[in-house]
Write an enzyme that holds these catalytic residues in place. Sequence first.
Site, short mmCIF file in Angstrom:
data_model
loop_
_atom_site.label_atom_id
_atom_site.label_comp_id
_atom_site.label_asym_id
_atom_site.label_seq_id
_atom_site.Cartn_x
_atom_site.Cartn_y
_atom_site.Cartn_z
N LYS A 20 0.84 -1.38 0.02
CA LYS A 20 0.11 0.02 -0.02
C LYS A 20 0.72 1.27 -0.03
O LYS A 20 0.33 2.31 -0.78
CB LYS A 20 -1.01 0.03 1.10
CG LYS A 20 -1.63 1.31 1.02
CD LYS A 20 -3.08 0.88 1.95
CE LYS A 20 -4.02 2.32 1.95
NZ LYS A 20 -4.02 3.02 1.00
N ARG B 163 -5.19 18.28 -5.46
CA ARG B 163 -6.36 18.46 -6.43
C ARG B 163 -6.83 19.70 -6.46
O ARG B 163 -7.32 20.23 -5.25
CB ARG B 163 -7.27 17.22 -6.17
CG ARG B 163 -8.32 17.42 -7.16
CD ARG B 163 -9.41 16.27 -7.21
NE ARG B 163 -9.52 15.78 -6.13
CZ ARG B 163 -10.66 14.63 -5.92
NH1 ARG B 163 -10.81 14.06 -6.93
NH2 ARG B 163 -11.01 14.24 -4.59
N HIS C 22 2.93 6.02 -2.49
CA HIS C 22 3.79 6.93 -2.30
C HIS C 22 5.13 6.86 -3.06
O HIS C 22 5.91 7.98 -3.03
CB HIS C 22 4.16 7.14 -0.95
CG HIS C 22 2.93 7.54 -0.06
ND1 HIS C 22 2.41 8.86 -0.08
CD2 HIS C 22 2.14 6.86 0.75
CE1 HIS C 22 1.26 8.71 0.64
NE2 HIS C 22 1.12 7.70 1.23
N ASN D 35 -1.69 13.94 -2.20
CA ASN D 35 -0.92 12.89 -2.04
C ASN D 35 0.55 13.35 -2.50
O ASN D 35 1.02 14.28 -3.17
CB ASN D 35 -1.45 11.71 -3.02
CG ASN D 35 -0.57 10.30 -2.83
OD1 ASN D 35 -0.92 9.79 -1.63
ND2 ASN D 35 0.18 9.93 -3.54
N THR D 36 1.53 12.62 -1.88
CA THR D 36 2.90 12.92 -2.12
C THR D 36 3.45 11.52 -2.77
O THR D 36 3.46 10.59 -2.08
CB THR D 36 3.60 13.23 -0.69
OG1 THR D 36 2.94 14.40 -0.19
CG2 THR D 36 5.12 13.63 -0.83
N LYS E 174 1.80 12.59 13.46
CA LYS E 174 0.66 13.48 13.81
C LYS E 174 -0.47 12.82 14.65
O LYS E 174 -1.15 13.66 15.27
CB LYS E 174 0.18 13.91 12.52
CG LYS E 174 1.12 14.66 11.54
CD LYS E 174 0.45 15.19 10.23
CE LYS E 174 1.45 15.82 9.29
NZ LYS E 174 1.25 15.97 8.08
N HIS F 241 3.08 4.43 6.13
CA HIS F 241 2.26 5.33 6.31
C HIS F 241 3.15 6.66 5.96
O HIS F 241 4.32 6.88 6.64
CB HIS F 241 1.43 5.69 7.35
CG HIS F 241 0.71 7.12 7.78
ND1 HIS F 241 -0.34 7.25 6.82
CD2 HIS F 241 0.83 8.07 8.46
CE1 HIS F 241 -0.59 8.50 7.47
NE2 HIS F 241 0.07 9.00 8.16
#
Length: 144
Positions: free
Chosen positions: A28, A103, A33, A61-62, A83, A132
């Site tokens: 994922k 976006r 990423h 998204n990065t 975070k 993540h």
Amino acid sequence: MALKSLVLFSLMVLVLLVLAGARPSWPKFENDHMDPGNGPFGPNYCKKEMKSRNISGKQCNTFVHEPMEAVQAVCLEPNITCKNGRDNCHKSRSPMSITECFRKKGRSSYKAINEKRYIIIACKGNPLLPVHYDGSEEVSSEAR
């Protein structure tokens, strides 16, 4: 002779499966990423990547443009607080090339920002693997 060939072929397949399984997998994170290609990338890049990876529902998204081994090595850096308050995040020791895709409101087009930043990722497992993307930090002018 045919039986001997079948046995050898089966052993070879088994060895290949074991070797393929030996490579740590973090599908994922890798899908969402990782893009070790060279940049800089524009808005069409973001639209194409978001759609092809089936993550176009995200507002931002990065993508990290570094080898997978370099990103996985970030998991070996000291733990920092994520975070969400967990303590399984890690900050890269050196800046990494990234593209941030945002976006545009009400559209399927994106704004792309290409930068070198310290990345922050959460890692889990044994061995530790990225699971993540938590964010990034700007490179100070002294470090540039």
